[in-house]
Design a protein around this motif. Structure first.
Motif, mmCIF file in Angstrom:
data_model
loop_
_atom_site.group_PDB
_atom_site.id
_atom_site.type_symbol
_atom_site.label_atom_id
_atom_site.label_comp_id
_atom_site.label_asym_id
_atom_site.label_seq_id
_atom_site.Cartn_x
_atom_site.Cartn_y
_atom_site.Cartn_z
ATOM 1 N N ASN A 1 -5.714 -0.591 8.200
ATOM 2 C CA ASN A 1 -6.598 -1.743 8.045
ATOM 3 C C ASN A 1 -7.942 -1.563 8.653
ATOM 4 O O ASN A 1 -8.327 -2.285 9.330
ATOM 5 C CB ASN A 1 -5.778 -3.145 8.639
ATOM 6 N N LYS B 1 -6.297 2.649 4.903
ATOM 7 C CA LYS B 1 -5.757 1.112 4.469
ATOM 8 C C LYS B 1 -4.464 0.803 5.336
ATOM 9 O O LYS B 1 -4.402 -0.235 5.647
ATOM 10 C CB LYS B 1 -5.287 1.322 2.802
ATOM 11 N N GLU C 1 -5.893 6.270 2.283
ATOM 12 C CA GLU C 1 -4.364 5.834 2.539
ATOM 13 C C GLU C 1 -4.375 5.236 4.024
ATOM 14 O O GLU C 1 -3.860 4.341 4.382
ATOM 15 C CB GLU C 1 -3.121 6.351 2.041
ATOM 16 N N THR D 1 0.751 -1.011 -0.049
ATOM 17 C CA THR D 1 0.069 -0.113 -0.077
ATOM 18 C C THR D 1 0.992 1.122 0.090
ATOM 19 O O THR D 1 0.609 2.300 -0.720
ATOM 20 C CB THR D 1 -0.851 -0.099 1.333
#
Length: 167
Positions: free
Chosen positions: A117, A114, A111, A87
């Motif tokens: 998580n 991500k 972002e 990522t």
């Protein structure tokens, strides 16, 4: 007649093995079984690799890596860390050359979610963010491994971006 003799011998051996196992603590059995599976899968993986059956050796290697802990990281945690690196690399925030250090805060909210998580569609609380942050920092904190200092800084930034987005 031979089948009856073999059956009696096998059942007798099975009886003595079970009787022996009842006197051993479960922790010892678990540890011994784990070691046996690790060495067995490594030996089978090597035999398959020597025989040219690489596709058969890969799952055995992954099983043995999952049972062993590499520097405190299980196989699942290694996959999570790899996904975090992917990522960050796809967003241009991480590469393996030490010369490029980008400390500007250009991280987007997606972002940051991500990296931690987290799911953007769900209602996230500060406790959820802190829990995800702590879980990742346990794996990549600079005290664990000095090479992960840049990753730790990026995760810190991701936490701040998500917390700003929540408030």
């Amino acid at each position: 007649m031979n089948i009856i003799i073999y059956t009696v011998v096998i059942l007798t051996l099975f009886y003595f093995i079970l009787k022996f196992l009842t006197n051993i603590s479960p922790k010892k059995i678990s540890k011994s079984l784990r070691i046996l599976i690790i060495f067995g899968s490594i030996i089978l993986a090597i035999l398959f690799a020597i025989g040219g059956k690489f596709l058969l050796s890969l799952p055995l290697t992954l099983i043995s890596l999952g049972l062993m802990k590499l520097k405190g990281l299980s196989l699942f945690q290694l996959f999570s860390l790899f996904r975090l690196l992917q990522t960050l690399r796809s967003s241009g925030r991480f590469n393996f050359s030490q010369s490029s250090t980008t400390n500007n805060t250009t991280m987007t909210v997606s972002e940051a979610y991500k990296i931690l998580n987290l799911d953007m569609k769900k209602k996230i609380t500060k406790e959820d963010v802190n829990k995800a942050y702590v879980n990742i920092q346990k794996k990549i904190h600079p005290d664990v491994s000095p090479e992960t200092a840049r990753l730790s800084a990026i995760v810190n930034e991701a936490k701040e971006v998500v917390l700003r987005n929540i408030s």
